[in-house]
Design an enzyme around this catalytic site. Structure first.
Site, PDB file in Angstrom:
ATOM      1  N   PHE A 114      39.161 -53.008  16.783  1.00  0.00           N
ATOM      2  CA  PHE A 114      40.227 -53.648  16.003  1.00  0.00           C
ATOM      3  C   PHE A 114      41.276 -52.641  15.544  1.00  0.00           C
ATOM      4  O   PHE A 114      42.397 -53.009  15.224  1.00  0.00           O
ATOM      5  CB  PHE A 114      39.622 -54.413  14.814  1.00  0.00           C
ATOM      6  CG  PHE A 114      39.511 -53.630  13.546  1.00  0.00           C
ATOM      7  CD1 PHE A 114      38.405 -52.853  13.273  1.00  0.00           C
ATOM      8  CD2 PHE A 114      40.532 -53.676  12.605  1.00  0.00           C
ATOM      9  CE1 PHE A 114      38.308 -52.132  12.093  1.00  0.00           C
ATOM     10  CE2 PHE A 114      40.446 -52.961  11.422  1.00  0.00           C
ATOM     11  CZ  PHE A 114      39.331 -52.182  11.162  1.00  0.00           C
ATOM     12  N   LYS A 115      40.911 -51.368  15.514  1.00  0.00           N
ATOM     13  CA  LYS A 115      41.859 -50.371  15.015  1.00  0.00           C
ATOM     14  C   LYS A 115      43.103 -50.258  15.894  1.00  0.00           C
ATOM     15  O   LYS A 115      44.149 -49.811  15.431  1.00  0.00           O
ATOM     16  CB  LYS A 115      41.159 -49.043  14.853  1.00  0.00           C
ATOM     17  CG  LYS A 115      40.116 -49.138  13.738  1.00  0.00           C
ATOM     18  CD  LYS A 115      39.344 -47.888  13.514  1.00  0.00           C
ATOM     19  CE  LYS A 115      38.450 -48.012  12.295  1.00  0.00           C
ATOM     20  NZ  LYS A 115      37.201 -48.758  12.586  1.00  0.00           N
ATOM     21  N   ASP A 116      42.997 -50.688  17.160  1.00  0.00           N
ATOM     22  CA  ASP A 116      44.187 -50.678  18.022  1.00  0.00           C
ATOM     23  C   ASP A 116      45.298 -51.561  17.457  1.00  0.00           C
ATOM     24  O   ASP A 116      46.478 -51.266  17.674  1.00  0.00           O
ATOM     25  CB  ASP A 116      43.833 -51.218  19.419  1.00  0.00           C
ATOM     26  CG  ASP A 116      42.972 -50.256  20.228  1.00  0.00           C
ATOM     27  OD1 ASP A 116      43.151 -49.037  20.103  1.00  0.00           O
ATOM     28  OD2 ASP A 116      42.111 -50.748  20.991  1.00  0.00           O
TER      29      ASP A 116
END
Ligand SMILES: *Cc1c(COP(=O)(O)O)cnc(C)c1O
Length: 471
Positions: A114-116
């Site tokens: 999810f950090k993308d």
């Protein structure tokens, strides 16, 4: 929009300053001077993810970047995702209460976590603001696994950025490590530290506290202490709401939590008017947050390695932003509370402050065995493979649906799926017997050579390494 420090020091800053600086000079985190109101949901319905991202986040940026530039940057950031929806919502049946249950897939970006969603935007914003100012920065971050690969992918090849990412030896999955160490761009450096994620994060904080070093190399933060990351994550709470309801009724969100950055974005969305019923903080055995929201006492504990390593954290940096709010934006009170926590290893909040926290958040924890059972059950029931972090969230959702805060059958529940199962193949295979495959574009990950720098968990050693590399 201007930003202030959670510890009350310094003058208000612009978005561009906050983007490049990360941590405030007094050791606090930046927050907006006032929380903007979201556009009405009806105005967002039917629009693309990138359009909604611009509409939702523009008030946080206004004054720092031209609107047309921002629209182009957001478009480019989300064009790197594998699916046009960017963050698709998948119905997966109902909870025992009858509430509709959905997964919000946040892992369709370049590094499968999810950090993308935030970092693809933040890397491009760095580049844009640095070229406007004709400056360079040295990004320094700590990772429990996913931040590192997402940050390095986002910074790869940027002309005005060097990136150093510290990771704890032996505590990331092999896929996570290889996603960092096999990147070839010359401006990237993955640094292995003997210790835990918290040790890595402490080193980063210490480097930022060394003002002469910080100014010398132009340190910038890419951890979720960087406000721009929290900001970028607000968007998918809004798009998920639009996907599961066609009215302005409430939705509950369950968030696998480590550094409190993801769930804080949900809180900001709710604060801006998104109809949110419950925000649930889901922890693995490293349950500092669950203990805090349950008892009001935050106490240091040893980090225990689990099958969900990105949540193996006992000091959740972004909690400071929430404390600032529940302490009525009293910076010195935040500084005093956190100072006491650092000094004594424990601190308590009571009365109105604890009530305020509990009125906004629920929490739960799940151990590795239960997470494995969730992965197995969901696979049996739906054919979907979950990663262990997502499974922690789903398991907590099931517990809280049983007569608890998620038991209203009229309120849809969205569980945030924070990583692709193939990032954690051992845990998934252990639970289901099936080894999840990496998407084709990452197929050669295990054949590529690794580049690893090493430093002791010691500030002087780390600073030497960075100065040497920067030449
Ligand atoms: C980083 C991460 C988390 C924790 O997110 P925070 O914003 O630190 O709370 C959860 N799951 C995965 C897969 C992650 O990479």
């Amino acid at each position: 929009m201007r930003y202030v420090s959670t510890r009350g020091g310094g003058e208000p800053r612009s978005f561009a300053d906050v983007l490049l600086d990360g941590l405030a000079r007094d050791g606090g985190l930046y927050v907006p001077e006032a929380w903007p109101v979201l556009p009405p949901l009806a105005d967002l319905r039917g629009r693309s993810f990138a359009e909604i991202a611009v509409a939702v986040t523009w008030p946080f940026i206004d004054g720092a970047i031209e609107r047309l530039d921002y629209e182009r940057i957001v478009d480019e950031a989300y064009a790197t995702f594998d699916v046009p929806e960017v963050c698709p919502v998948i119905p997966i049946g109902t909870l025992p209460s009858g509430a509709p249950l959905h997964l919000l897939e946040l892992y369709r970006g370049p590094t499968l976590a999810f950090k993308d969603v935030a970092l693809q935007l933040v890397g491009r914003l760095f580049d844009h603001v640095l070229s406007l100012r004709n400056e360079r920065i040295c990004v320094l971050g700590a990772t429990s696994g996913d931040t590192g690969s997402a940050a390095m992918d986002a910074c790869a090849g940027l002309d005005r950025v060097d990136a150093f990412i510290l990771f704890p030896a032996g505590r990331t999955s092999e896929v996570q490590r290889r996603q960092m160490t096999t990147l070839t761009a010359a401006n990237l450096c993955a640094v292995e530290i003997p210790g835990t994620f918290d040790d890595c994060q402490d080193l980063v904080k210490a480097a930022f506290a060394d003002t002469s070093f910080r100014d010398d190399v132009h340190l910038a933060a890419i951890n979720s202490i960087n406000w721009a990351r929290v900001m970028a994550q607000i968007t998918y709470y809004v798009t998920a709401h639009l996907a599961v309801r066609d009215d302005d009724g409430p939705v509950s969100f369950v968030v696998p939590t480590g550094n409190f950055g993801n769930v804080l974005a949900g809180w900001v969305a709710a604060r801006g008017g998104l109809p949110v019923d419950r925000l649930v903080v889901a922890s693995n055995r490293n349950d500092v947050l669950t203990r805090f929201f349950t008892t009001g006492t935050m106490s240091l504990a040893e980090v225990v390695p689990t099958t969900s390593p990105s949540m193996d954290i006992q000091v959740s940096s972004n909690l400071e932003r929430l404390l600032f709010e529940v302490l009525d934006r009293d910076g010195p009170a935040v500084a005093e509370l956190l100072g006491r926590f650092r000094g004594e290893g424990a601190v308590s909040v009571t009365g109105a402050v604890l009530d305020a926290l509990r009125s906004e958040f629920d929490c739960g924890r799940l151990d590795d065995e239960s997470a494995a059972r969730v992965i197995r059950d969901v696979h049996h029931r739906t054919g979907l493979l979950l990663d262990p972090h997502t499974a922690v969230g789903l398991g907590v959702a099931e517990e809280l649906a049983d007569g608890g805060p998620l038991s209203d059958p009229e309120v849809p529940v969205v569980c945030l799926a924070t990583a692709h199962p193939a990032k954690f193949p051992d845990a998934v295979e252990g639970a289901t017997g099936i080894r999840p495959a990496l998407p084709e574009r990452l197929g050669d990950l295990f054949d590529l050579p690794e580049r690893i720098a090493r430093a002791e968990a010691d500030l002087a050693d780390l600073e030497d390494l960075i100065r040497q590399r920067l030449g």
